[in-house]
Design a protein around this motif. Sequence first.
Motif, PDB file in Angstrom:
ATOM      1  N   PRO A 182       0.816  -1.218   0.000  1.00 17.13           N
ATOM      2  CA  PRO A 182       0.000   0.000   0.000  1.00 17.13           C
ATOM      3  C   PRO A 182       0.855   1.276   0.000  1.00 17.13           C
ATOM      4  O   PRO A 182       1.933   1.302   0.596  1.00 17.13           O
ATOM      5  N   HIS A 183       0.359   2.297  -0.682  1.00 19.68           N
ATOM      6  CA  HIS A 183       0.990   3.619  -0.690  1.00 19.68           C
ATOM      7  C   HIS A 183      -0.117   4.678  -0.648  1.00 19.68           C
ATOM      8  O   HIS A 183      -1.309   4.351  -0.688  1.00 19.68           O
ATOM      9  N   CYS A 223       4.582  10.128  -0.396  1.00 19.22           N
ATOM     10  CA  CYS A 223       3.793   9.034   0.149  1.00 19.22           C
ATOM     11  C   CYS A 223       3.751   9.195   1.666  1.00 19.22           C
ATOM     12  O   CYS A 223       4.761   9.483   2.295  1.00 19.22           O
ATOM     13  N   THR A 225       2.414   6.772   3.775  1.00 20.14           N
ATOM     14  CA  THR A 225       2.127   5.475   4.390  1.00 20.14           C
ATOM     15  C   THR A 225       3.227   5.114   5.393  1.00 20.14           C
ATOM     16  O   THR A 225       4.400   5.378   5.151  1.00 20.14           O
ATOM     17  N   HIS A 231       9.158   5.215   3.209  1.00 25.64           N
ATOM     18  CA  HIS A 231       8.548   5.504   1.907  1.00 25.64           C
ATOM     19  C   HIS A 231       9.199   6.729   1.255  1.00 25.64           C
ATOM     20  O   HIS A 231       9.385   6.743   0.040  1.00 25.64           O
ATOM     21  N   MET A 236       9.708   8.207  -2.744  1.00 30.27           N
ATOM     22  CA  MET A 236       8.321   8.594  -3.037  1.00 30.27           C
ATOM     23  C   MET A 236       8.060  10.054  -2.675  1.00 30.27           C
ATOM     24  O   MET A 236       7.469  10.354  -1.634  1.00 30.27           O
TER      25      MET A 236
END
Length: 400
Positions: A182-183, A223, A225, A231, A236
């Motif tokens: 998941p992101h 991101c 997450t 992340h 990201m």
Amino acid sequence: MPSTLQQPRTNGRPEYSPPPPPPRRTQRKDDNSGYWAAFSLLLGMLVVVLGTVAVWMGFSAHDARNDAQKAASGGGMSSSMPGMDMSGGATGSSELTSYAGQAPANAEAAAARHVPMNAALPPAPAGPVARVHLVLVDKTIEIAPGIKYSAWAFSGGAPAPFIHVRQGQKVELTLTNKGVIPHSVDFHAARIAPNVAFKDVQPGASIHYSFVANDPGAFMFHCGTKPVLAHIANGMYGAIIVEPRTPLPHADKNYVLVASEWYLSSPGFPKPATLDMAKAQRQEPDWVTWNGYAGQYVTHPLTADPGQTVRFWVVDAGPSFDTDFHIVGTILNRAWLNADMTHYQSNVQTAMVPAGGGGVFDVKIDQPGLYPFVSHSFAAVDLGQVGLLNVGNVKGTMSH
Ligand SMILES: [Cu+2]
């Protein structure tokens, strides 16, 4: 050979100390042998009791250390998570191996061959709506000459392609997750409930949200997450430039620079490196970059003509270092600190751009030459956060 970074084993916690010795009894001159026998027996029992307590406390301290190290190394994340090396934290190793400055024999050729990220600010879309579609992918990228890294990134690389909108435009955002975990995406330019907009997107799924870019400036997106450190450190992030409704003073050139650090599990050649989470936690990067690649604008400088006003839109993606923005050989004519576009400071030598923040800086350089732009926190320069502005198409190079 890799050098070794020594760290204290206790991470700042006090070392375990043994309990104090028992208090001494005052001796009486008329003690007899029976009294001494009883006293010796009691003393022996006390030693046994204290010894047991000491052993128990030793085990407790050991367990506490292990628990703290487990928590610090990712809060129970699986050590088999792709793209991450949790081994340093999980085993409690006190030694981290630095790969700073290590490069393959063909590094110079790799630097020359590398196509630098285009730092020019792209045009903002026309009309009242800016549609943005971000796609998240796992991909191997190059972060320094000959150094490969298995990144989690927005498609296009790390940083993501720059986004440019105008103040008041509605940003219609779609995020598609083509990665394996998941992101999400957190836009610093948005005023929006994060639990709704920035929530995790499962692999293969998409999310859509919109916000009006009411606040001008240079903003980060990333991101969000858990663990966010991993992340962001994995690539990201990106920059969204929100151009003020009230026009800024004219600039002949507009460049976007995103600062970030890289924490490597291996040298990155011949095999790609992954994230070393323990290094990220201790803020000991192997590389620090402008626009995701160490020294790319030294080999391929940004350009301007003498007398032109050059505007730098700077975002610091971190995950943890600030950038002390400085251009060697000149002074920032205008500095919109913290990307507060309501006013600027004049004639600033060095301007801080905090991790997760931005700044906008104008220079007008009359004398032809090569002007390095750096973070004046020079450890970052040593690790690759340096580029050149070539004013007047002069020959040669310059290093810092
Ligand atoms: Cu992510």
